[in-house]
Design an enzyme around this catalytic site. Structure first.
Site, PDB file in Angstrom:
ATOM      1  N   GLU A 186     -45.958  10.879 -13.979  1.00  0.00           N
ATOM      2  CA  GLU A 186     -45.286   9.887 -14.843  1.00  0.00           C
ATOM      3  C   GLU A 186     -43.877   9.614 -14.323  1.00  0.00           C
ATOM      4  O   GLU A 186     -43.427   8.473 -14.312  1.00  0.00           O
ATOM      5  CB  GLU A 186     -45.235  10.366 -16.300  1.00  0.00           C
ATOM      6  CG  GLU A 186     -46.575  10.521 -16.968  1.00  0.00           C
ATOM      7  CD  GLU A 186     -47.466   9.289 -16.884  1.00  0.00           C
ATOM      8  OE1 GLU A 186     -46.963   8.167 -16.974  1.00  0.00           O
ATOM      9  OE2 GLU A 186     -48.690   9.463 -16.703  1.00  0.00           O
ATOM     10  N   TRP A 189     -44.243   7.205 -11.750  1.00  0.00           N
ATOM     11  CA  TRP A 189     -44.563   5.831 -12.176  1.00  0.00           C
ATOM     12  C   TRP A 189     -43.270   5.027 -12.273  1.00  0.00           C
ATOM     13  O   TRP A 189     -43.226   3.833 -12.011  1.00  0.00           O
ATOM     14  CB  TRP A 189     -45.284   5.822 -13.534  1.00  0.00           C
ATOM     15  CG  TRP A 189     -46.779   5.735 -13.378  1.00  0.00           C
ATOM     16  CD1 TRP A 189     -47.660   6.760 -13.477  1.00  0.00           C
ATOM     17  CD2 TRP A 189     -47.568   4.549 -13.104  1.00  0.00           C
ATOM     18  NE1 TRP A 189     -48.944   6.294 -13.278  1.00  0.00           N
ATOM     19  CE2 TRP A 189     -48.919   4.941 -13.053  1.00  0.00           C
ATOM     20  CE3 TRP A 189     -47.264   3.209 -12.907  1.00  0.00           C
ATOM     21  CZ2 TRP A 189     -49.958   4.041 -12.808  1.00  0.00           C
ATOM     22  CZ3 TRP A 189     -48.302   2.308 -12.658  1.00  0.00           C
ATOM     23  CH2 TRP A 189     -49.618   2.729 -12.603  1.00  0.00           C
ATOM     24  N   TRP A 217     -51.726 -19.034 -22.404  1.00  0.00           N
ATOM     25  CA  TRP A 217     -50.940 -18.384 -23.461  1.00  0.00           C
ATOM     26  C   TRP A 217     -50.122 -19.442 -24.180  1.00  0.00           C
ATOM     27  O   TRP A 217     -49.753 -20.468 -23.589  1.00  0.00           O
ATOM     28  CB  TRP A 217     -49.992 -17.336 -22.843  1.00  0.00           C
ATOM     29  CG  TRP A 217     -50.624 -16.017 -22.585  1.00  0.00           C
ATOM     30  CD1 TRP A 217     -51.311 -15.249 -23.473  1.00  0.00           C
ATOM     31  CD2 TRP A 217     -50.637 -15.292 -21.333  1.00  0.00           C
ATOM     32  NE1 TRP A 217     -51.734 -14.086 -22.866  1.00  0.00           N
ATOM     33  CE2 TRP A 217     -51.338 -14.083 -21.558  1.00  0.00           C
ATOM     34  CE3 TRP A 217     -50.121 -15.517 -20.066  1.00  0.00           C
ATOM     35  CZ2 TRP A 217     -51.531 -13.127 -20.572  1.00  0.00           C
ATOM     36  CZ3 TRP A 217     -50.303 -14.573 -19.081  1.00  0.00           C
ATOM     37  CH2 TRP A 217     -51.019 -13.381 -19.324  1.00  0.00           C
ATOM     38  N   ASN A 252     -45.555   5.895 -25.803  1.00  0.00           N
ATOM     39  CA  ASN A 252     -46.199   5.120 -24.725  1.00  0.00           C
ATOM     40  C   ASN A 252     -47.566   4.558 -25.113  1.00  0.00           C
ATOM     41  O   ASN A 252     -47.874   3.403 -24.835  1.00  0.00           O
ATOM     42  CB  ASN A 252     -46.326   5.984 -23.467  1.00  0.00           C
ATOM     43  CG  ASN A 252     -46.981   5.222 -22.336  1.00  0.00           C
ATOM     44  OD1 ASN A 252     -46.502   4.177 -21.930  1.00  0.00           O
ATOM     45  ND2 ASN A 252     -48.111   5.722 -21.852  1.00  0.00           N
ATOM     46  N   TRP A 270     -46.833 -12.604 -22.182  1.00  0.00           N
ATOM     47  CA  TRP A 270     -46.299 -11.242 -22.067  1.00  0.00           C
ATOM     48  C   TRP A 270     -44.779 -11.243 -21.914  1.00  0.00           C
ATOM     49  O   TRP A 270     -44.091 -10.310 -22.346  1.00  0.00           O
ATOM     50  CB  TRP A 270     -46.971 -10.463 -20.922  1.00  0.00           C
ATOM     51  CG  TRP A 270     -46.711 -10.993 -19.533  1.00  0.00           C
ATOM     52  CD1 TRP A 270     -47.513 -11.816 -18.812  1.00  0.00           C
ATOM     53  CD2 TRP A 270     -45.567 -10.742 -18.693  1.00  0.00           C
ATOM     54  NE1 TRP A 270     -46.957 -12.093 -17.583  1.00  0.00           N
ATOM     55  CE2 TRP A 270     -45.760 -11.437 -17.483  1.00  0.00           C
ATOM     56  CE3 TRP A 270     -44.405  -9.980 -18.834  1.00  0.00           C
ATOM     57  CZ2 TRP A 270     -44.844 -11.416 -16.425  1.00  0.00           C
ATOM     58  CZ3 TRP A 270     -43.482  -9.948 -17.798  1.00  0.00           C
ATOM     59  CH2 TRP A 270     -43.703 -10.662 -16.612  1.00  0.00           C
ATOM     60  N   TRP A 293     -45.490  -4.222 -19.069  1.00  0.00           N
ATOM     61  CA  TRP A 293     -46.051  -5.444 -19.660  1.00  0.00           C
ATOM     62  C   TRP A 293     -47.084  -6.075 -18.739  1.00  0.00           C
ATOM     63  O   TRP A 293     -48.131  -6.533 -19.179  1.00  0.00           O
ATOM     64  CB  TRP A 293     -44.930  -6.428 -20.014  1.00  0.00           C
ATOM     65  CG  TRP A 293     -44.329  -6.072 -21.336  1.00  0.00           C
ATOM     66  CD1 TRP A 293     -43.264  -5.243 -21.551  1.00  0.00           C
ATOM     67  CD2 TRP A 293     -44.798  -6.457 -22.631  1.00  0.00           C
ATOM     68  NE1 TRP A 293     -43.043  -5.099 -22.904  1.00  0.00           N
ATOM     69  CE2 TRP A 293     -43.958  -5.838 -23.585  1.00  0.00           C
ATOM     70  CE3 TRP A 293     -45.831  -7.255 -23.091  1.00  0.00           C
ATOM     71  CZ2 TRP A 293     -44.128  -5.998 -24.969  1.00  0.00           C
ATOM     72  CZ3 TRP A 293     -46.004  -7.424 -24.464  1.00  0.00           C
ATOM     73  CH2 TRP A 293     -45.172  -6.804 -25.380  1.00  0.00           C
TER      74      TRP A 293
HETATM   75  C1  LIG Z   1     -45.324  -2.430 -22.486  1.00  0.00           C
HETATM   76  C2  LIG Z   1     -44.560  -1.238 -21.964  1.00  0.00           C
HETATM   77  C3  LIG Z   1     -43.177  -1.312 -21.795  1.00  0.00           C
HETATM   78  C4  LIG Z   1     -42.468  -0.213 -21.294  1.00  0.00           C
HETATM   79  N1  LIG Z   1     -41.101  -0.313 -21.135  1.00  0.00           N
HETATM   80  C5  LIG Z   1     -40.401   0.740 -20.650  1.00  0.00           C
HETATM   81  C6  LIG Z   1     -38.992   0.665 -20.478  1.00  0.00           C
HETATM   82  O1  LIG Z   1     -38.345  -0.375 -20.724  1.00  0.00           O
HETATM   83  N2  LIG Z   1     -38.333   1.773 -20.034  1.00  0.00           N
HETATM   84  C7  LIG Z   1     -38.997   2.936 -19.727  1.00  0.00           C
HETATM   85  O2  LIG Z   1     -38.346   3.913 -19.339  1.00  0.00           O
HETATM   86  N3  LIG Z   1     -40.339   3.010 -19.844  1.00  0.00           N
HETATM   87  C8  LIG Z   1     -41.046   1.983 -20.303  1.00  0.00           C
HETATM   88  N4  LIG Z   1     -42.412   2.084 -20.455  1.00  0.00           N
HETATM   89  C9  LIG Z   1     -43.088   3.307 -19.971  1.00  0.00           C
HETATM   90  C10 LIG Z   1     -43.286   4.434 -20.997  1.00  0.00           C
HETATM   91  O3  LIG Z   1     -43.785   3.934 -22.196  1.00  0.00           O
HETATM   92  C11 LIG Z   1     -41.980   5.210 -21.283  1.00  0.00           C
HETATM   93  O4  LIG Z   1     -41.352   5.568 -20.077  1.00  0.00           O
HETATM   94  C12 LIG Z   1     -42.283   6.497 -22.071  1.00  0.00           C
HETATM   95  O5  LIG Z   1     -42.920   6.184 -23.274  1.00  0.00           O
HETATM   96  C13 LIG Z   1     -41.001   7.235 -22.332  1.00  0.00           C
HETATM   97  O6  LIG Z   1     -41.234   8.347 -23.144  1.00  0.00           O
HETATM   98  P1  LIG Z   1     -41.040   9.823 -22.577  1.00  0.00           P
HETATM   99  O7  LIG Z   1     -39.691   9.944 -21.946  1.00  0.00           O
HETATM  100  O8  LIG Z   1     -41.360  10.767 -23.685  1.00  0.00           O
HETATM  101  O9  LIG Z   1     -42.151   9.874 -21.445  1.00  0.00           O
HETATM  102  P2  LIG Z   1     -42.903  11.107 -20.755  1.00  0.00           P
HETATM  103  O10 LIG Z   1     -44.362  10.944 -21.024  1.00  0.00           O
HETATM  104  O11 LIG Z   1     -42.293  12.406 -21.109  1.00  0.00           O
HETATM  105  O12 LIG Z   1     -42.703  10.810 -19.204  1.00  0.00           O
HETATM  106  C14 LIG Z   1     -41.553  11.288 -18.477  1.00  0.00           C
HETATM  107  C15 LIG Z   1     -40.827  10.135 -17.821  1.00  0.00           C
HETATM  108  O13 LIG Z   1     -41.686   9.462 -16.893  1.00  0.00           O
HETATM  109  C16 LIG Z   1     -41.401   8.069 -16.888  1.00  0.00           C
HETATM  110  N5  LIG Z   1     -42.582   7.323 -17.316  1.00  0.00           N
HETATM  111  C17 LIG Z   1     -43.580   7.736 -18.138  1.00  0.00           C
HETATM  112  N6  LIG Z   1     -44.528   6.789 -18.254  1.00  0.00           N
HETATM  113  C18 LIG Z   1     -44.111   5.749 -17.505  1.00  0.00           C
HETATM  114  C19 LIG Z   1     -44.669   4.466 -17.217  1.00  0.00           C
HETATM  115  N7  LIG Z   1     -45.850   4.071 -17.721  1.00  0.00           N
HETATM  116  N8  LIG Z   1     -43.992   3.630 -16.409  1.00  0.00           N
HETATM  117  C20 LIG Z   1     -42.800   4.005 -15.876  1.00  0.00           C
HETATM  118  N9  LIG Z   1     -42.226   5.215 -16.099  1.00  0.00           N
HETATM  119  C21 LIG Z   1     -42.877   6.065 -16.898  1.00  0.00           C
HETATM  120  C22 LIG Z   1     -40.271   7.834 -17.881  1.00  0.00           C
HETATM  121  O14 LIG Z   1     -39.054   7.823 -17.173  1.00  0.00           O
HETATM  122  C23 LIG Z   1     -40.389   9.042 -18.792  1.00  0.00           C
HETATM  123  O15 LIG Z   1     -39.178   9.388 -19.417  1.00  0.00           O
HETATM  124  C24 LIG Z   1     -43.149   0.987 -20.948  1.00  0.00           C
HETATM  125  C25 LIG Z   1     -44.543   1.051 -21.125  1.00  0.00           C
HETATM  126  C26 LIG Z   1     -45.242  -0.051 -21.635  1.00  0.00           C
HETATM  127  C27 LIG Z   1     -46.727   0.051 -21.820  1.00  0.00           C
END
Ligand SMILES: Cc1cc2nc3c(=O)[nH]c(=O)nc-3n(C[C@H](O)[C@H](O)[C@H](O)COP(=O)(O)OP(=O)(O)OC[C@H]3O[C@@H](n4cnc5c(N)ncnc54)[C@H](O)[C@@H]3O)c2cc1C
Length: 384
Positions: A186, A189, A217, A252, A270, A293
């Protein structure tokens, strides 16, 4: 000398180019640093130098690279110049807090700063990472790290997170525990999102897959407003949108469900949803938000296919079977039994009366019918 952390926001990089030009003209020394990413986003490419469009090979390539080492903090710093003026002001004085209501409760949910970021990561790695794989999709569980705002504001570097993982478990390439690997993936990602943004800067506004430029859309103010306010009548979506409004963060799994609902059930572009997230998320990050998105809409890299449409009822039932997440953020549903919590319109009228719910009065009727909206979305997809 001027020092800064590199920014990979395409708009900011123009400013940086102008700054460099000015500093060079003035003969001022400068240096920039990889302050928020593991690697320069263009440094991990396929062997022919082209960008990755699929995540797994990007991750595999990352595993083959040498990891940077975390340097310890300096023990001595040179004194500030004598004529240095220190300006100190409060956040209130800066008047940067917008109209959002969440900041009023900000301190209930967040403690900014490096100290808190380090506390959170060590707590997560000690007590939670082992269950990450099984809990990360359950929005009512405290199963993810909540590090995203800290990463966003540069309060912790992703290399420090990975170094702490390696300190406990050895080199990432050799870790076998699926939960720990999933967490590292993650973190990567986020790097993949920057990789995509660097190679395809236009994707902040346009779909990566060009064929989606003809997707029919439509902007729909009524639907969009109901979505932003958490008033769609679909409790999993409404709970997520209210969590976002009140805390500046959304789980997420629910980000995926609510984004999918806006794009596929309500047929809103979107880009409109991405703008709303950008304005309201505490972790709003141009690269991750754009990628999230586009992934959900099916028009980005390594994206979920458009025709795989999340069912907002069964998603709620699957990931929050007791309905605790819905009850927390939609308190008007708090007395509704779990069986009906994600489809209140199916509940017998005596159940609704007992739970104090009047659909269309104190909780909205479903804004669209799931089956009809799904069929329309698939029709639109075919017409593209
Ligand atoms: C529509 C949509 C919009 C999003 N917008 C953002 C945003 O603006 N900023 C953002 O940081 N994340 C975004 N995310 C990704 C993800 O939802 C968040 O990073 C995550 O929910 C953060 O929670 P956490 O720190 O507990 O994640 P954890 O599950 O603990 O993951 C650890 C770290 O990994 C990174 N990470 C995890 N999942 C993703 C992912 N899918 N894509 C990129 N990095 C990821 C983040 O930096 C996160 O803090 C988005 C996802 C979706 C589906």
């Amino acid at each position: 000398m001027v020092l800064w952390n590199r920014s990979y926001n395409p708009k900011e990089s123009k400013t940086v180019k102008q700054l460099i030009k000015k500093l060079t003209n003035l003969d001022v020394r400068y240096e920039s640093f990889e302050g928020s990413l593991l690697k320069n986003p263009k440094s991990l490419t396929k062997s022919d130098g082209t960008p990755y469009l699929v995540y797994t090979p990007f991750w595999n390539n990352f595993l083959k690279q040498n990891q940077e080492k975390i340097l310890s903090s300096p023990t001595v710093l040179p004194p500030l110049p004598k004529n240095y003026e220190h300006h100190n002001t409060s956040v209130e004085n800066l008047k940067i807090l917008g109209k959002n209501s969440w900041y009023k409760k900000f301190h209930e949910f967040w403690t900014p700063g490096e100290k808190e970021a380090l506390r959170k990561v060590s707590d997560f790695l000690k007590h939670k990472v082992g269950q990450y794989q099984s809990l990360r999709d359950l929005p009512h569980k405290d199963g993810t790290s909540c590090l995203s705002p800290h990463l966003h504001f540069g309060e912790i570097h992703p290399q420090r997170i990975l170094s702490l993982v390696e300190k406990n478990h050895g080199p990432i390439a050799k870790i076998k525990d699926p939960s720990i690997i999933q967490f590292c993936k993650e973190i990567l990602w986020r790097e993949f999102s920057y990789h995509l943004l660097q190679f395809f800067p236009h994707t902040t506004d346009l779909s990566l897959k060009e064929k989606f430029s003809s997707f029919p859309w439509r902007k729909n103010k009524t639907y969009f407003l109901a979505w932003t306010k958490g008033q769609t009548g679909y409790p999993i979506v409404d709970a997520g949108m209210r969590q976002l409004w009140q805390t500046g963060w959304m789980h997420n799994r629910v980000r995926m469900i609510s984004a999918s609902f806006l794009i596929k059930h309500l047929n809103v572009p979107w880009q409109e949803g991405a703008k709303w997230f950008w304005q309201t998320l505490l972790d709003a990050d141009l690269a991750s938000n754009t990628q999230g998105w586009q992934w959900t809409a099916g028009c980005g890299a390594d994206a979920a296919p458009f025709f795989r449409i999340f069912n907002p009822i069964t998603q709620g039932q699957k990931f929050d079977p007791e309905g605790n997440y819905a009850r927390l953020w939609c308190p008007e549903l708090s007395k509704l039994p779990s069986r009906w919590i994600y489809s209140p319109w199916l509940a017998p009228s005596e159940v609704l009366i007992k739970a104090g719910i009047k659909l269309g009065e104190n909780y909205p009727k479903a804004i669209v019918d799931h089956k009809t909206a799904r069929e329309k979305a698939l029709e639109n997809y075919k017409s593209m």
